[in-house]
Design an enzyme around this catalytic site. Structure first.
Site, PDB file in Angstrom:
ATOM      1  N   ASP A 256     -60.937  42.107 135.037  1.00 36.25           N
ATOM      2  CA  ASP A 256     -60.303  43.389 135.378  1.00 36.25           C
ATOM      3  C   ASP A 256     -60.076  44.153 134.073  1.00 36.25           C
ATOM      4  O   ASP A 256     -59.737  43.546 133.058  1.00 36.25           O
ATOM      5  CB  ASP A 256     -58.957  43.137 136.071  1.00 36.25           C
TER       6      ASP A 256
ATOM      7  N   ALA B 106     -63.444  48.981 141.010  1.00 31.56           N
ATOM      8  CA  ALA B 106     -63.922  50.340 141.273  1.00 31.56           C
ATOM      9  C   ALA B 106     -62.736  51.292 141.228  1.00 31.56           C
ATOM     10  O   ALA B 106     -61.597  50.879 141.421  1.00 31.56           O
ATOM     11  CB  ALA B 106     -64.575  50.425 142.653  1.00 31.56           C
TER      12      ALA B 106
ATOM     13  N   SER C 171     -66.203  50.512 152.103  1.00 29.07           N
ATOM     14  CA  SER C 171     -65.114  51.311 152.673  1.00 29.07           C
ATOM     15  C   SER C 171     -65.583  52.071 153.908  1.00 29.07           C
ATOM     16  O   SER C 171     -66.763  52.456 154.014  1.00 29.07           O
ATOM     17  CB  SER C 171     -64.674  52.319 151.615  1.00 29.07           C
TER      18      SER C 171
ATOM     19  N   TYR D 209     -66.121  59.476 145.967  1.00 29.02           N
ATOM     20  CA  TYR D 209     -65.733  58.064 146.139  1.00 29.02           C
ATOM     21  C   TYR D 209     -66.561  57.408 147.244  1.00 29.02           C
ATOM     22  O   TYR D 209     -67.193  56.364 147.043  1.00 29.02           O
ATOM     23  CB  TYR D 209     -64.235  57.964 146.469  1.00 29.02           C
TER      24      TYR D 209
ATOM     25  N   LYS E 286     -69.597  54.366 147.185  1.00 26.98           N
ATOM     26  CA  LYS E 286     -69.599  53.131 147.987  1.00 26.98           C
ATOM     27  C   LYS E 286     -70.913  53.006 148.753  1.00 26.98           C
ATOM     28  O   LYS E 286     -71.492  51.922 148.833  1.00 26.98           O
ATOM     29  CB  LYS E 286     -68.399  53.114 148.945  1.00 26.98           C
TER      30      LYS E 286
ATOM     31  N   HIS F 174     -50.783  56.263 149.300  1.00 21.66           N
ATOM     32  CA  HIS F 174     -51.017  55.730 150.637  1.00 21.66           C
ATOM     33  C   HIS F 174     -49.798  55.870 151.541  1.00 21.66           C
ATOM     34  O   HIS F 174     -48.656  55.757 151.091  1.00 21.66           O
ATOM     35  CB  HIS F 174     -51.447  54.264 150.553  1.00 21.66           C
TER      36      HIS F 174
HETATM   37  N1  UDP Z   1     -50.611  60.872 154.917  1.00 22.60           N
HETATM   38  C1  UDP Z   1     -49.527  61.717 155.153  1.00 22.60           C
HETATM   39  N2  UDP Z   1     -48.567  61.819 154.188  1.00 22.60           N
HETATM   40  C2  UDP Z   1     -48.631  61.124 153.002  1.00 22.60           C
HETATM   41  C3  UDP Z   1     -49.726  60.261 152.780  1.00 22.60           C
HETATM   42  C4  UDP Z   1     -50.704  60.167 153.759  1.00 22.60           C
HETATM   43  O1  UDP Z   1     -49.425  62.364 156.191  1.00 22.60           O
HETATM   44  O2  UDP Z   1     -47.722  61.283 152.164  1.00 22.60           O
HETATM   45  C5  UDP Z   1     -51.653  60.743 155.946  1.00 22.60           C
HETATM   46  C6  UDP Z   1     -53.047  61.123 155.464  1.00 22.60           C
HETATM   47  O3  UDP Z   1     -53.236  62.503 155.578  1.00 22.60           O
HETATM   48  C7  UDP Z   1     -53.931  60.293 156.407  1.00 22.60           C
HETATM   49  C8  UDP Z   1     -53.096  59.040 156.671  1.00 22.60           C
HETATM   50  O4  UDP Z   1     -51.750  59.386 156.321  1.00 22.60           O
HETATM   51  O5  UDP Z   1     -54.110  60.990 157.610  1.00 22.60           O
HETATM   52  C9  UDP Z   1     -53.525  57.849 155.855  1.00 22.60           C
HETATM   53  O6  UDP Z   1     -53.636  58.253 154.497  1.00 22.60           O
HETATM   54  P1  UDP Z   1     -53.842  57.232 153.309  1.00 22.60           P
HETATM   55  O7  UDP Z   1     -53.913  58.038 152.038  1.00 22.60           O
HETATM   56  O8  UDP Z   1     -52.819  56.160 153.384  1.00 22.60           O
HETATM   57  O9  UDP Z   1     -55.241  56.532 153.617  1.00 22.60           O
HETATM   58  P2  UDP Z   1     -56.716  57.148 153.887  1.00 22.60           P
HETATM   59  O10 UDP Z   1     -56.850  57.234 155.373  1.00 22.60           O
HETATM   60  O11 UDP Z   1     -56.817  58.459 153.192  1.00 22.60           O
HETATM   61  O12 UDP Z   1     -57.619  56.110 153.312  1.00 22.60           O
END
Ligand code: UDP
Length: 325
Positions: free
Chosen positions: A30, A73, A115, A139, A143, A187
């Site tokens: 890493d 990544a 992904s 991104y 992938k 997230h």
């Molecule tokens: N989301 C949200 N508020 C936040 C973070 C994420 O409403 O502060 C929503 C985002 O728009 C998506 C879902 O939660 O619809 C999951 O987002 P995340 O970034 O966790 O994962 P992704 O689906 O983008 O891989």
């Protein structure tokens, strides 16, 4: 011995734990750009970058590597749009370097961290593996490119690969040794839990006008321990001859952003401010896996199918992490 690249990251560190529990010998690599050294539970660790070919060469010379599980990544969708160069170099060139080192040392087994971002906007739900691939971000494109490189290499050079397409990784090691820790956090579940913990003023919902039952996006949250298990199974099946293919890893059940927020309130027993905001560019309305192929061919069965249970493991970890800091 198994080389785990990106072994200090979220999914990599959980996979190393699963491998060690099965008795595998592991060396982690890493560059620690986003990973955490203390998350690496195996003894052998090399701090190196996949762009450093000489360092990679030394790793393959030093350790008797039989297989590779490749996580290393860059993974932030938004950052990849703003700065695609980092993504094409780290992800694509890094993987090419890794594959060159593998070939030079006769290593021909690789499990690859892919992904759901390879699909882009879904045309059908749940999404099967043969769904059209139209990634929307650099991104997701990296992938898909890496999967295509692996496919071409499997034909030309007879390497064996399995690509695992994760939906939304969530939760943490139920024993609390390791967990999710991104800085900055983007997230949904950890953000909501930070609001519950009181270190974030509010949660903003990115879009409440989607064509979904409650107007918010729907995602398929899969526990990181179930993802880790899938890597071990993929490696073992690859060794039995089931190779050169891709699997979706998700529960097959979607939850909306509002449902996640409600579940977090229930699990934590705490209330916090929730603000409706505009859509985040690039978010598909719904992403739900069809995991039938992984279940059938890998014998994989997610253990965490209850959203509140997934969130409970994330919450236990967050309290531990922040009480330490
Ligand atoms: N989301 C949200 N508020 C936040 C973070 C994420 O409403 O502060 C929503 C985002 O728009 C998506 C879902 O939660 O619809 C999951 O987002 P995340 O970034 O966790 O994962 P992704 O689906 O983008 O891989």
């Amino acid at each position: 011995m198994i080389l785990v690249t990106g072994g200090a990251g979220y999914i990599g560190s959980h996979t190393i734990k699963a491998l060690l529990e099965r008795g595998y010998r592991v060396v982690a690599l890493d560059n620690l750009s986003v990973g955490h050294r203390e998350f690496v539970l195996c003894e052998d660790f090399v701090q190196a970058d996949l762009l450093d070919r000489a360092a990679l060469e030394r790793v393959f010379e030093k350790y008797p590597i039989r297989s590779v599980i490749h996580f290393a990544a860059r993974t932030a969708v938004g950052e990849s749009v703003e700065n695609p160069e980092i993504y094409y170099y780290n992800n694509v060139v890094g993987t090419l370097n890794l594959l060159s080192a593998m070939r030079a040392h006769g290593v021909d087994e690789i499990v690859f961290s892919s992904s759901a971002a390879v699909y882009g906007d879904p045309e059908v739900l749940p999404i099967p593996e043969d769904h059209p691939k139209r990634p929307k971000s650099p991104y997701g494109k990296t992938k898909l490119m890496m999967e295509e490189i692996l496919s071409d290499y499997s034909h030309a050079y007879r390497i064996k690969y399995v690509a695992l397409r994760y939906f939304n990784a969530a939760g943490s090691d139920p024993e609390g040794e390791i967990g999710e820790w991104h800085d900055p956090e983007t997230h949904l579940i950890p953000i909501v839990l930070e609001a519950a913990y009181g270190i974030r003023d509010h949660v903003e919902i990115f879009g409440t006008d989607y064509p979904t039952p409650d107007g918010t996006c729907i995602r398929d949250f899969i526990h990181v321990v179930d993802l880790a298990e899938a890597h071990v199974l993929a490696l073992e099946k690859m060794r039995e001859g089931k190779a050169n293919t891709a699997y979706n890893l998700g529960t097959g059940v979607g939850h909306s952003v509002r449902e996640v927020i409600e579940a977090c309130k229930k699990v934590t027993g705490r209330d916090f401010k929730v603000v409706d905001g505009p859509r985040r560019p690039g978010d598909p309305p719904a992403l739900v896996a069809d995991p039938t192929k992984a279940k059938r061919e890998l014998g994989w069965e997610p253990r965490y199918t209850d959203l509140e249970e997934i969130i409970s493991t994330a919450w236990a970890w967050m309290r531990k992490l922040y009480s330490r800091r």
